[in-house]
Design an enzyme around this catalytic site. Sequence first.
Site, PDB file in Angstrom:
ATOM      1  N   LYS A   1     -44.718 -38.209 135.176  1.00 51.44           N
ATOM      2  CA  LYS A   1     -44.890 -39.639 134.857  1.00 51.44           C
ATOM      3  C   LYS A   1     -46.359 -39.971 134.630  1.00 51.44           C
ATOM      4  CE  LYS A   1     -40.826 -40.656 137.666  1.00 51.44           C
ATOM      5  NZ  LYS A   1     -40.340 -40.962 139.021  1.00 51.44           N
TER       6      LYS A   1
ATOM      7  N   THR B   1     -25.829 -42.025 136.280  1.00 51.12           N
ATOM      8  CA  THR B   1     -26.370 -43.242 136.892  1.00 51.12           C
ATOM      9  C   THR B   1     -26.945 -44.181 135.824  1.00 51.12           C
ATOM     10  OG1 THR B   1     -26.945 -41.925 138.818  1.00 51.12           O
ATOM     11  CG2 THR B   1     -28.002 -44.073 138.639  1.00 51.12           C
TER      12      THR B   1
ATOM     13  N   VAL C   1     -40.943 -43.687 133.265  1.00 51.68           N
ATOM     14  CA  VAL C   1     -42.071 -43.841 134.200  1.00 51.68           C
ATOM     15  C   VAL C   1     -41.835 -45.043 135.098  1.00 51.68           C
ATOM     16  CG1 VAL C   1     -44.558 -44.083 134.439  1.00 51.68           C
ATOM     17  CG2 VAL C   1     -43.615 -42.925 132.427  1.00 51.68           C
TER      18      VAL C   1
ATOM     19  N   GLY D   1     -32.854 -45.854 140.232  1.00 49.11           N
ATOM     20  CA  GLY D   1     -31.584 -46.529 140.487  1.00 49.11           C
ATOM     21  C   GLY D   1     -30.980 -47.056 139.189  1.00 49.11           C
TER      22      GLY D   1
HETATM   23  P1  NAP Z   1     -27.103 -38.098 136.091  1.00 47.38           P
HETATM   24  O1  NAP Z   1     -26.510 -39.161 136.906  1.00 47.38           O
HETATM   25  O2  NAP Z   1     -27.122 -36.715 136.617  1.00 47.38           O
HETATM   26  O3  NAP Z   1     -26.350 -38.114 134.687  1.00 47.38           O
HETATM   27  C1  NAP Z   1     -26.604 -37.162 133.702  1.00 47.38           C
HETATM   28  C2  NAP Z   1     -25.543 -37.328 132.631  1.00 47.38           C
HETATM   29  O4  NAP Z   1     -25.823 -36.413 131.582  1.00 47.38           O
HETATM   30  C3  NAP Z   1     -24.130 -37.054 133.108  1.00 47.38           C
HETATM   31  O5  NAP Z   1     -23.246 -38.007 132.604  1.00 47.38           O
HETATM   32  C4  NAP Z   1     -23.811 -35.692 132.512  1.00 47.38           C
HETATM   33  O6  NAP Z   1     -22.452 -35.501 132.209  1.00 47.38           O
HETATM   34  C5  NAP Z   1     -24.619 -35.730 131.249  1.00 47.38           C
HETATM   35  N1  NAP Z   1     -24.962 -34.409 130.759  1.00 47.38           N
HETATM   36  C6  NAP Z   1     -25.703 -33.466 131.373  1.00 47.38           C
HETATM   37  N2  NAP Z   1     -25.776 -32.365 130.605  1.00 47.38           N
HETATM   38  C7  NAP Z   1     -25.054 -32.621 129.514  1.00 47.38           C
HETATM   39  C8  NAP Z   1     -24.725 -31.870 128.370  1.00 47.38           C
HETATM   40  N3  NAP Z   1     -25.132 -30.613 128.207  1.00 47.38           N
HETATM   41  N4  NAP Z   1     -23.962 -32.456 127.423  1.00 47.38           N
HETATM   42  C9  NAP Z   1     -23.519 -33.707 127.580  1.00 47.38           C
HETATM   43  N5  NAP Z   1     -23.791 -34.479 128.643  1.00 47.38           N
HETATM   44  C10 NAP Z   1     -24.546 -33.921 129.593  1.00 47.38           C
HETATM   45  O7  NAP Z   1     -28.611 -38.444 135.695  1.00 47.38           O
HETATM   46  P2  NAP Z   1     -29.323 -39.856 135.730  1.00 47.38           P
HETATM   47  O8  NAP Z   1     -29.784 -40.115 137.115  1.00 47.38           O
HETATM   48  O9  NAP Z   1     -28.482 -40.852 135.038  1.00 47.38           O
HETATM   49  O10 NAP Z   1     -30.635 -39.536 134.882  1.00 47.38           O
HETATM   50  C11 NAP Z   1     -30.629 -39.495 133.473  1.00 47.38           C
HETATM   51  C12 NAP Z   1     -32.069 -39.418 132.973  1.00 47.38           C
HETATM   52  O11 NAP Z   1     -32.764 -40.561 133.442  1.00 47.38           O
HETATM   53  C13 NAP Z   1     -32.876 -38.221 133.474  1.00 47.38           C
HETATM   54  O12 NAP Z   1     -33.796 -37.830 132.482  1.00 47.38           O
HETATM   55  C14 NAP Z   1     -33.610 -38.791 134.683  1.00 47.38           C
HETATM   56  O13 NAP Z   1     -34.797 -38.088 134.988  1.00 47.38           O
HETATM   57  C15 NAP Z   1     -33.923 -40.160 134.159  1.00 47.38           C
HETATM   58  N6  NAP Z   1     -34.191 -41.147 135.192  1.00 47.38           N
HETATM   59  C16 NAP Z   1     -33.280 -41.374 136.166  1.00 47.38           C
HETATM   60  C17 NAP Z   1     -33.527 -42.332 137.119  1.00 47.38           C
HETATM   61  C18 NAP Z   1     -32.542 -42.629 138.192  1.00 47.38           C
HETATM   62  O14 NAP Z   1     -32.835 -43.493 139.041  1.00 47.38           O
HETATM   63  N7  NAP Z   1     -31.389 -41.992 138.224  1.00 47.38           N
HETATM   64  C19 NAP Z   1     -34.732 -43.055 137.084  1.00 47.38           C
HETATM   65  C20 NAP Z   1     -35.637 -42.823 136.049  1.00 47.38           C
HETATM   66  C21 NAP Z   1     -35.358 -41.858 135.108  1.00 47.38           C
HETATM   67  P3  NAP Z   1     -21.307 -35.478 133.356  1.00 47.38           P
HETATM   68  O15 NAP Z   1     -21.347 -36.835 134.005  1.00 47.38           O
HETATM   69  O16 NAP Z   1     -20.043 -35.269 132.626  1.00 47.38           O
HETATM   70  O17 NAP Z   1     -21.696 -34.386 134.278  1.00 47.38           O
HETATM   71  N1  HSE Z   2     -36.544 -38.737 141.694  1.00 46.44           N
HETATM   72  C1  HSE Z   2     -37.218 -39.875 141.129  1.00 46.44           C
HETATM   73  C2  HSE Z   2     -37.867 -40.667 142.270  1.00 46.44           C
HETATM   74  C3  HSE Z   2     -36.225 -40.715 140.361  1.00 46.44           C
HETATM   75  O1  HSE Z   2     -37.584 -40.398 143.443  1.00 46.44           O
HETATM   76  O2  HSE Z   2     -38.670 -41.544 142.019  1.00 46.44           O
HETATM   77  C4  HSE Z   2     -36.869 -41.677 139.418  1.00 46.44           C
HETATM   78  O3  HSE Z   2     -37.596 -41.059 138.435  1.00 46.44           O
END
Ligand code: NAP
Ligand code: HSE
Length: 428
Positions: free
Chosen positions: A207, A14, A134, A304
């Site tokens: 956070k 994402t 955060v 998001g």
């Molecule tokens: P996600 O959609 O699950 O994507 C994770 C990515 O990391 C995927 O592309 C995955 O590869 C890759 N990955 C996982 N393990 C790996 C490994 N061993 N080697 C290489 N690549 C690997 O996660 P996300 O939602 O983007 O979140 C990413 C970070 O942002 C996390 O720390 C999360 O807590 C933080 N975050 C997310 C949000 C949000 O709204 N999503 C908000 C704030 C913070 P594949 O695609 O090939 O499986």
């Molecule tokens: N799971 C988290 C939330 C994503 O619901 O706020 C963003 O860090």
Amino acid sequence: MPDPLRLGIAGLGTVGAGVIKIVQRKAAMLQARAGRPLSISAVCARNRDKDRGVRLDGYAWEDDPVALARRDDVDVFIELMGGADGPAKAATEAAIAAGKDVVTANKAMLAHHGQALALAAEERGRVIRFEAAVAGGIPVVKALTEGLAGNEIIRVMGVMNGTCNYILTRMEAAGLPYGDVFDEAAALGYLEADPTLDVGGIDAGHKLALLASIAFGTEVAFDAMELEGIERITIEDIKHAADMGFRVKLLGVAQMTGRGLEQRMSPCLVPAASPLGQLENATNMVVIEGDSVGQIVLRGAGAGEGPTASAVMGDIIDIARGTRLSTFGQPAASLKKPKTAKASVPAPYYLRMALQDKPGALARIAAALGDAGISIDRMRQYGHEDVTAPVLIVTHRTSRSALDEAMEGMEKTGVLTGRPVAIRIEDV
Ligand code: NAP
Ligand code: HSE
């Protein structure tokens, strides 16, 4: 033409895909603001064949994030994989050792290893930036480390988990029980792979621990946080709260008290008309109180693709401009180990319990409260169920330790039919 800032992006989910879209679509604007072009040298994820909705041709591919972090053509390692340990931590350490700056959205990794990583980075003259970790798109790390750097911070509080706020507001709006709304949140893709991180308050606790470190000049102390999730909140709690003019929120509060650093993430009642009480759905809100500025309120999308990528881009542009900030707002070596204080500031509490429906039961509960020095503000017995009587009590202001003593006393009466729910009524 100045040299480009060369990025290596590990994690193409994402957030990673969102960052790539901005770099590709806004190149001229980013260059104008950063004073140099931004280029992506290499990317990494687990599955090379997955369609991620972005063009990846032109970027080198690495299967191993550590190899990506060490590449000579990468200036900044962008860690967007997630996970407190494992590949995220290994690759971040490798990047620092190889002399790269790091941008990450990974609150779990920093909550557990932030101090060690910051020390390692600063020893090598590198920066770690983590705005996206955060409250997603809300620039709260920047607000605390930069705009409010001249303030002594009194208190930081907020709603920092969108999933929990969605569940609580949806329960109230639709009158649905927790389980039904939890299933809805899962179907909407809101929940983390491990949902206890969300509903157990852990994600929001991570956070808050990061913000507390910046706000109070202390080492990140996630393990010292008082944590309670929303799993035991029922639709009855939400209705009782609404009747009294309150809303239930998973609220984080960090403040430096005379006894030490108080950090708690737990369900609280807040006035329904307050900015926090008005917060709907998956939106986040952070309230900061500084001695000079007074109270400021930051509100926006906490998660998001767009909002989180926006925060990552802000950090990347800072690095491209040459802005070098300590990870937690001051050199990591100067952060103090915090002394921990448990909810020391007194507050009223909402208590819900079920009692055996027999003579004297309620009197014994009232006595247990009185023995702990707790005065009752309101009390109501409602809707008998067979042989149990649900009871709602609102106390006058009391300390958490007195409440714990009272709960122990109540337990000993033998008239409770389950563990009571205690929710702090927060003065926001
Ligand atoms: P996600 O959609 O699950 O994507 C994770 C990515 O990391 C995927 O592309 C995955 O590869 C890759 N990955 C996982 N393990 C790996 C490994 N061993 N080697 C290489 N690549 C690997 O996660 P996300 O939602 O983007 O979140 C990413 C970070 O942002 C996390 O720390 C999360 O807590 C933080 N975050 C997310 C949000 C949000 O709204 N999503 C908000 C704030 C913070 P594949 O695609 O090939 O499986
Ligand atoms: N799971 C988290 C939330 C994503 O619901 O706020 C963003 O860090």
